[in-house]
Design an enzyme around this catalytic site. Structure first.
Site, PDB file in Angstrom:
ATOM      1  N   GLU A 179      10.001  -3.651   0.587  1.00 13.41           N
ATOM      2  CA  GLU A 179       9.972  -3.497   2.035  1.00 13.41           C
ATOM      3  C   GLU A 179      10.148  -4.832   2.741  1.00 13.41           C
ATOM      4  O   GLU A 179      10.830  -4.948   3.740  1.00 13.41           O
ATOM      5  CB  GLU A 179       8.628  -2.920   2.478  1.00 13.41           C
ATOM      6  CG  GLU A 179       8.376  -1.512   2.065  1.00 13.41           C
ATOM      7  CD  GLU A 179       6.937  -1.106   2.339  1.00 13.41           C
ATOM      8  OE1 GLU A 179       6.661   0.083   2.279  1.00 13.41           O
ATOM      9  OE2 GLU A 179       6.096  -1.985   2.592  1.00 13.41           O
ATOM     10  N   LYS A 194     -16.565  -9.191  -0.108  1.00 14.83           N
ATOM     11  CA  LYS A 194     -17.737  -9.642   0.664  1.00 14.83           C
ATOM     12  C   LYS A 194     -18.691 -10.461  -0.218  1.00 14.83           C
ATOM     13  O   LYS A 194     -19.881 -10.147  -0.326  1.00 14.83           O
ATOM     14  CB  LYS A 194     -18.477  -8.445   1.281  1.00 14.83           C
ATOM     15  CG  LYS A 194     -17.645  -7.626   2.254  1.00 14.83           C
ATOM     16  CD  LYS A 194     -17.579  -8.253   3.624  1.00 14.83           C
ATOM     17  CE  LYS A 194     -16.714  -7.397   4.567  1.00 14.83           C
ATOM     18  NZ  LYS A 194     -16.309  -8.127   5.756  1.00 14.83           N
TER      19      LYS A 194
END
Lengths: 502, 502
Positions: free
Chosen positions: A294, A408
């Site tokens: 893409e 995280k």
């Protein structure tokens, strides 16, 4: 300025400023805009429209539109319009922080669609009527043909379907883009569809320019602005290890005779892991590579330059300022090796399957059985969207999904008992890679997949608990095809929301 | 008998009984067998093999094989071999009650695969080496060409890939099948794939016969047995109402210009709802229909006979004894209107998307956001498999999923907060139909989909609780793109397992 880029006399008469052009977009309209991964989106009209909306809203008047694009755009488009609550509905992909917040607050509607489905669905009328198209181009020829910009996306479709077209001619785009595009005009609605005659990434099957009846073009706006700054960051350690596992796997597949020595056309998402994979390929043993993807990011240009990559097909660029300068400086070199296509071709299942693309995409999380979540944080909040990952994963010769094993700072395991949202099912996921290792799921039944994923991909901090879940599910007396404890399956996500740690 | 069906002298020398042929299949082998939806599977060799396995197992000797087929077979194959614990691993689809039980007890491995993926993955070597093929044919020509039987499935691939081939020549199959098949020999591994030149359901692009080097054929076994009895049952009230909603929808789509007057090629699953849809089409306003599907059941023959259906493409029959007699009696009529193809063509994404197929499939459950579970009961126990539903739903012009709104006499709602397993994601599901109504999800963001599905598809007994879940999820302060309460999302399934009622 206009003299260089807008050669068609009739269309020069349509030149106006962005405010005047924005005024031609009625409130409530469905508007198709150019833009794919922050490239080739209109820079001026959306901001003028946002200013008008803000003024209207300040006077209590409704003024919102629905926006259809190729994929993500930039702060000047998604950000500016979302900021003023100017977007009623957005499709098919976004990655803007303001948009994301509005969507997750329920203040903006969003439809997350396979990128290959967008043009056919629009043609079929499934989204309703397209009123206006706002398309950035690199220039207009004397005959009124449109030179595409740094992305094509759905521009052909929007121009064909819209009643009225507004062009932004961006003098900041390299004039040398002219000739790099291949706009296929052979699509149709069923029962009139024909085979797409593309059999190699570098083949050209279409036309150099976009076409639009001049009477539909109601405004031409001139801009001179760069695309969104796609900062290139050096791959971090986790990304380098992920890339290492993947490249080792490729070598083993070549040795086993399951991949040609020059691999197969590569599709690669964007971001740190993708950069690491491309960097790995630059240093690796594979020659004469091709890409059918893409988006062309910095690493793809480097690979082309080094000669490792022979050619690349995409629908958009997504470059850092440095890479963009390099592109402009060596545009003749790159034009011989790059083809930009409409996204209905870059992402077409027919072509992806025929070429045997190696699909490499990031993800948010995977579960024990190989289901992948690409879009939702903790099951409810959209991150970006599925984009083209489904087009490539379902139809590619290999479908690879990659992520660091934790997020995280270790509070989240990206390998979970059950994903909180499914974008790619167990039927579509072959290879899962984290910095811990690679799980090759091909030809494995579900429980074997679970053992492989826990052993190879999960972070050691979470591995024992994943194994414990799997073993207790297997001993629970429920079905043993896909063992689960339904009351616990989503408890890791629940725990994260409650305690900040899975 | 042999004189009529086995014309090749060299292969007549290979005629033996089923026990002798079964003895040529080594324990531990990967065996590719014919068979698709209970049609065209070998009738004798699997049972002989099962007898041998039972004897071996009684003496404490290991004797199991892995079985690859087209799709489901019948008691004489899956049932017999599962009964003796003779199946190590099964792919890509099954619907046998004994198999199902063994799989869910963890005593048989099963890989549930998109039917269009099977042949390419086998060619790529992702499942390992195929040792033996056991293929039912309707006859052998003088030159040794193989006349396919009542299904083609993966037979071409198994014959090409296996080291050794065992043929079952079934004298019970209509000799008139000869000429109905279209075996495409143009597939390849990438980078050598070419466009598949199929542009209409009735077009022939391949060859009449299957080919196999005679030296690979180690045994020819003669049988005379009918295919599995696919009992046709008259549509019940719920199915008729589902069909009614769908046919009304088609009429509205034609009126809106989004479907041609003769619709588009139909794909239809099997079973009561499919029968009702076909019966509805027989009485409906649409003429000159076509079908591009996997399986031709009774209703398709009726539609052909009535002239409503002009032509049909499939990979297999699945007929009642009555319909099978009708087929044999009017085989010349049907041969002009039916093409049987390999399943890699009947289910090929390239062709399905090109033709714009209307995909109509059953399901186990759908959730508020349009995710569909086609395979798992309560998240852990496999029912049958995904089959071709993903090939058609992802690539069709329309993707329709249908089910009665309740199961187990009202104890189960087939519309749930979150499906317990995802086979078709929100990105791939356009239309959900129950006897309550039809939810058209095209162009709708997730929360709109939820309202539509609750209102149109849920059973009134469950509607208030679904709405309550949705409203509490929306008010929970979590993300509002796809509102969920993770601690409750699977609680309906959990409650059913604990109390027998959702």
């Amino acid at each position: 300025m206009s003299a260089q880029r807008i050669l068609c006399p009739r269309l020069r008469q349509r030149i106006m400023d962005a405010d005047a052009a924005a005024a031609l977009i009625p409130a409530g309209a469905n508007v198709g805009m150019s833009g794919f991964t922050g490239a080739g989106y209109p820079k001026a009209v959306p901001q003028a429209l946002a200013a008008r909306m803000r003024a209207h809203h300040d006077h209590g008047e409704a003024d919102r539109i629905s926006i259809w694009t190729g994929a993500s755009t930039a702060p000047e488009l998604d950000g500016a319009l979302a900021e003023v609550d100017g977007i009623e509905l957005r499709l098919p992909y976004q990655s803007d922080p303001v948009c994301r917040q509005k969507i997750n607050e329920g203040r903006m509607e969003y439809i997350d669609i396979h990128l290959s489905h967008v043009a056919p669905y629009a043609w079929a009328g499934f989204f309703g009527k397209l009123d206006v198209a706002v398309i950035e181009v690199a220039g207009i020829t004397e005959q009124g043909e449109l030179i595409p910009s740094s992305s094509i996306g759905n521009n052909k479709t929007w121009i064909d379907l819209a009643d009225r077209v507004i062009l932004e001619v961006n003098h900041g785009q390299s004039a040398g883009l002219d000739g790099m595009h291949d706009v296929y005009y052979g699509t149709a609605l069923p029962p009139h569809r024909q085979p797409i005659p593309l059999t190699g990434p570098q083949q050209r099957i279409g036309e150099r320019y976009l076409h639009c009846p001049p009477e539909k073009i109601i405004a031409v706006v001139e801009t001179n602005a760069p695309d969104r700054n796609s900062r290139f960051s050096e791959p971090d350690e986790a990304s380098r290890r992920i890339a290492g596992h993947l490249l080792e796997f490729f070598s083993r597949e070549v040795d086993a005779g399951r991949l040609p020595a020059n691999l197969l056309p590569l599709q690669s998402g964007v971001g740190n892991i993708a950069n690491a994979v491309l960097a790995g390929l630059a240093d690796g043993p594979f020659e004469n590579l091709t890409a059918y993807t893409e988006v062309l990011q910095d690493g793809m240009l480097s690979l082309l330059k080094s000669g490792k990559l022979a050619s690349a097909s995409a629908t958009a660029f997504s470059l850092s300022p440095d890479a963009n300068r390099d592109l402009a400086e060596h545009i003749d070199f790159y034009r011989d090796r790059i083809v930009l296509r409409p996204q209905e071709i870059s992402n077409h299942p027919e072509v992806i399957r025929r070429l045997g693309v190696i699909a490499m995409n990031g993800m948010i999380e995977a579960d024990l059985y190989g289901n992948v979540n690409s879009t939702h944080v903790m099951g409810t909040r959209i991150m970006n969207g599925i984009g083209g990952s489904g087009d490539f994963a379902r139809n590619g010769y290999l479908s690879v999904f990659m992520t660091p094993s934790t997020a995280k700072e270790g509070a989240i395991s990206t390998i979970v008992p059950m994903v909180s949202h499914v974008d790619h099912t167990e039927h579509d996921v072959q290879i899962v890679v984290t910095e811990q290792g690679l799980a090759d799921l091909r030809g494995l039944p579900p429980r074997e997949r679970a053992r492989r994923i826990i052993e190879h991909c999960a972070h050691p901090d979470f591995r024992p608990r994943l194994l414990d879940y799997f073993e207790r599910a297997s001993a629970s007396g429920r079905g043993l095809h896909t063992p689960h404890l339904l009351s616990e399956a989503l408890s890791w996500h629940e725990r994260y929301e409650q305690t900040g740690r899975m």
